[in-house]
Design an enzyme around this catalytic site. Structure first.
Site, PDB file in Angstrom:
ATOM      1  N   HIS A 172      94.337  24.258  69.416  1.00 21.68           N
ATOM      2  CA  HIS A 172      94.058  25.719  69.828  1.00 21.68           C
ATOM      3  C   HIS A 172      92.328  25.588  70.329  1.00 21.68           C
ATOM      4  O   HIS A 172      91.076  26.197  69.397  1.00 21.68           O
ATOM      5  CB  HIS A 172      93.777  25.467  67.805  1.00 21.68           C
ATOM      6  CG  HIS A 172      94.708  24.965  67.707  1.00 21.68           C
ATOM      7  ND1 HIS A 172      95.434  26.033  67.253  1.00 21.68           N
ATOM      8  CD2 HIS A 172      95.438  24.079  66.380  1.00 21.68           C
ATOM      9  CE1 HIS A 172      96.257  25.850  66.685  1.00 21.68           C
ATOM     10  NE2 HIS A 172      96.675  24.693  66.577  1.00 21.68           N
ATOM     11  N   SER A 293      75.635  35.789  92.623  1.00 25.04           N
ATOM     12  CA  SER A 293      75.610  36.926  91.930  1.00 25.04           C
ATOM     13  C   SER A 293      74.530  37.584  92.771  1.00 25.04           C
ATOM     14  O   SER A 293      73.239  36.654  93.040  1.00 25.04           O
ATOM     15  CB  SER A 293      74.806  36.420  90.252  1.00 25.04           C
ATOM     16  OG  SER A 293      74.543  38.238  89.860  1.00 25.04           O
ATOM     17  N   LYS A 299      73.498  32.333  89.351  1.00 25.66           N
ATOM     18  CA  LYS A 299      75.098  32.695  88.768  1.00 25.66           C
ATOM     19  C   LYS A 299      75.314  31.504  89.660  1.00 25.66           C
ATOM     20  O   LYS A 299      74.936  31.820  90.739  1.00 25.66           O
ATOM     21  CB  LYS A 299      75.604  33.542  88.784  1.00 25.66           C
ATOM     22  CG  LYS A 299      74.413  34.899  87.050  1.00 25.66           C
ATOM     23  CD  LYS A 299      75.641  34.301  86.273  1.00 25.66           C
ATOM     24  CE  LYS A 299      76.815  34.599  86.479  1.00 25.66           C
ATOM     25  NZ  LYS A 299      77.965  35.309  85.015  1.00 25.66           N
ATOM     26  N   GLU A 306      89.010  32.105  89.175  1.00 26.34           N
ATOM     27  CA  GLU A 306      89.344  33.570  89.049  1.00 26.34           C
ATOM     28  C   GLU A 306      90.825  34.181  88.937  1.00 26.34           C
ATOM     29  O   GLU A 306      91.024  34.652  89.424  1.00 26.34           O
ATOM     30  CB  GLU A 306      88.290  33.714  89.026  1.00 26.34           C
ATOM     31  CG  GLU A 306      87.043  33.460  87.082  1.00 26.34           C
ATOM     32  CD  GLU A 306      85.328  34.318  87.217  1.00 26.34           C
ATOM     33  OE1 GLU A 306      84.979  33.834  86.758  1.00 26.34           O
ATOM     34  OE2 GLU A 306      85.515  35.791  88.445  1.00 26.34           O
TER      35      GLU A 306
END
Ligand code: ARG
Length: 474
Positions: A172, A293, A299, A306
């Site tokens: 979980h 970024s 970043k 992804e």
């Protein structure tokens, strides 16, 4: 050798005539329809396999006395020239000729004359295209199996390196019990191993010869299908002509295999993304696999995992496309099946690229063992070990579970881990607790105790690594 008969119209009437389909038609095909129905823009990718299939067909026709030696020689010479032109990018594909098959046949005829016109004897584009796709897919499967193996080797190497590296295991997405990072990686090895098995199994069904089915019912010529199968390296012939030209289940099966592999890689990608977030800080990907970024200078984004996650959606979509393509088709061949190619090609391409980029990415990963350890130490990961300890001292498991739950609540209230409570504090939850409890509460003690096949004990992880290497070299 008797003289070759010249080919009359084939049963499905698909002789290559650029503007009309023969005397049967009274006007040329509409320009938009021509573009709409043409597949040469994408099926030319099958060219080499089409030529391979044609050469085997021609050789067999010659051996059974349907094609003269001179015709066979002309076809072989012509195809060699076409192959050279195609490989050099000199072949001019024409949508007037609809698809890869008609383009090649027409060019062959331009080159060698009559023999080119006799090549299509005893076959149809229906069994031809099914053969080409199977030949192409067989090669794609072999490439993918090799790439899967490369990635597995990388995972096994990394697992061995981290056979002792403690991290929290989750259920979980909550800290559950300590595991080793090596054990975690070996879970993915197992998934990919099943993927490789599935692919090998799928290959057996891909590797059957449709040629000889002709348009749908077989052919009147005395063909030798087993010989063509042998020439093309097929394991067997497709047993039923209607089935051979119409079903694409072998391609659907491949897409299902691919979708599962992508799904496995997507899960690992999701983990890498989480682990790379500063909240976890478990791993860092090499800069060459990240992007920055354009607005936020701090970043470093995990674009590659992804995209793997994103492309999984696309591959899953191809599986659904093909299932849907098939579901309403009456026997036998229908033009719907021309739509099988783009999803299949894109599935293979996406999977190959993904496996390649993934293996590279896993090679450039930096592991922050201290962060993993700290996270495991924080989350009451050894609570089950304390319960097991009490069971060993004679308490029924349910009572032990309850005693430990109370201990966890107390420790959490004090902002401490279980191992940071004193002996007296622990004894308040059960009188069975003794000095030896602290050994059970350490992360290393917890790991070492799970010492059986499939368990996370470092010793077991090393053995799993060894077995994995043997499976990879089998
Ligand atoms: N381009 C077609 C395909 O991909 C080849 C078979 C065409 N057969 C036919 N009878 N129209 O399926």
């Amino acid at each position: 050798m008797k003289d070759s008969p010249s080919s009359g119209p084939q049963p499905d009437g698909d002789a290559p005539s650029p503007h009309t389909w023969s005397g049967r038609f009274s006007e040329p095909v509409d320009e938009l329809v021509k573009r709409y129905t043409a597949s040469v823009g994408f099926d030319r990718r099958l060219a080499e396999f089409d030529i391979q299939g044609s050469l085997a067909h021609a050789r067999m026709l010659h051996e059974v006395g349907v094609l003269s030696a001179a015709d066979l020689a002309d076809i072989e010479r012509g195809m060699q020239k076409l192959l050279t032109d195609i490989r050099a990018g000199r072949f001019e594909w024409s949508i007037e000729l609809e698809d890869v098959h008609l383009n090649i046949e027409r060019r062959l005829t331009d080159l060698v004359g009559g023999a080119g016109k006799r090549l299509h004897t005893g076959r149809s584009r229906n069994d031809q295209v099914a053969t080409d796709v199977r030949l192409w897919l067989r090669t794609a499967i072999d490439d993918i199996a090799g790439l899967l193996r490369d990635l597995q080797i990388r995972l096994v190497d990394l697992a061995e390196e981290h056979a002792d590296t403690v991290m929290p295991g989750f259920t979980h997405l909550q800290v559950a019990q300590p595991v080793t990072f090596g054990h975690h990686l070996m879970a993915y090895f197992e998934m990919l191993e099943r993927d490789r098995e599935r692919l090998a199994d799928c290959r057996r069904r891909v590797n059957r010869l449709p040629l000889g089915a002709a348009a749908l019912a077989g052919t009147t010529y005395p063909i030798d299908r087993a010989r063509v199968a042998q020439l093309l390296g097929f394991e067997a012939v497709a047993e039923n002509s209607l089935d051979a030209v119409s079903d694409r289940d072998f391609g659907i099966e491949f897409c299902a295999c691919a979708a599962l592999t992508m799904t496995h890689l997507s899960r690992l990608s999701e983990e890498l993304i989480l682990w790379m977030s500063p909240r976890f800080g478990f791993v860092m990907l090499a800069d060459r696999y990240c992007t920055g970024s354009s607005i936020m200078p701090q970043k470093k984004n995990p674009d590659v995992p992804e995209l793997v996650r994103g492309k999984t959606g696309r591959v899953n979509g191809h599986l659904v496309s093909l299932l849907t393509l098939m579901k309403g088709q009456p026997l036998a061949y229908n033009k719907d099946n021309q739509e099988d190619k783009e999803p299949l090609f894109d599935t293979a391409d996406t999977l190959c690229d993904t496996l390649r980029v993934f293996a590279g990415m896993m090679s450039g990963i930096t592991v922050n063992a201290a962060a993993m350890r700290a996270a495991a130490a924080e989350g009451f990961a050894t609570a089950t070990d304390l319960a097991d300890y009490l069971v060993r001292k004679g308490l029924p498991f349910r009572e032990a579970h309850e005693a430990v739950a109370r201990a966890v609540r107390t420790a959490a209230g004090q902002g401490k881990d279980l191992a940071e409570l004193t002996l007296e504090e622990l004894q308040r939850f059960s009188a069975l607790v003794g000095e030896d409890v602290f050994a059970a509460l350490t992360l290393e003690g917890s790991l070492a105790a799970r010492d059986h096949v499939g368990g996370t004990a470092p010793r077991q992880v090393r053995e799993a690594v060894e077995r994995a290497r043997r499976r990879l070299s089998a």
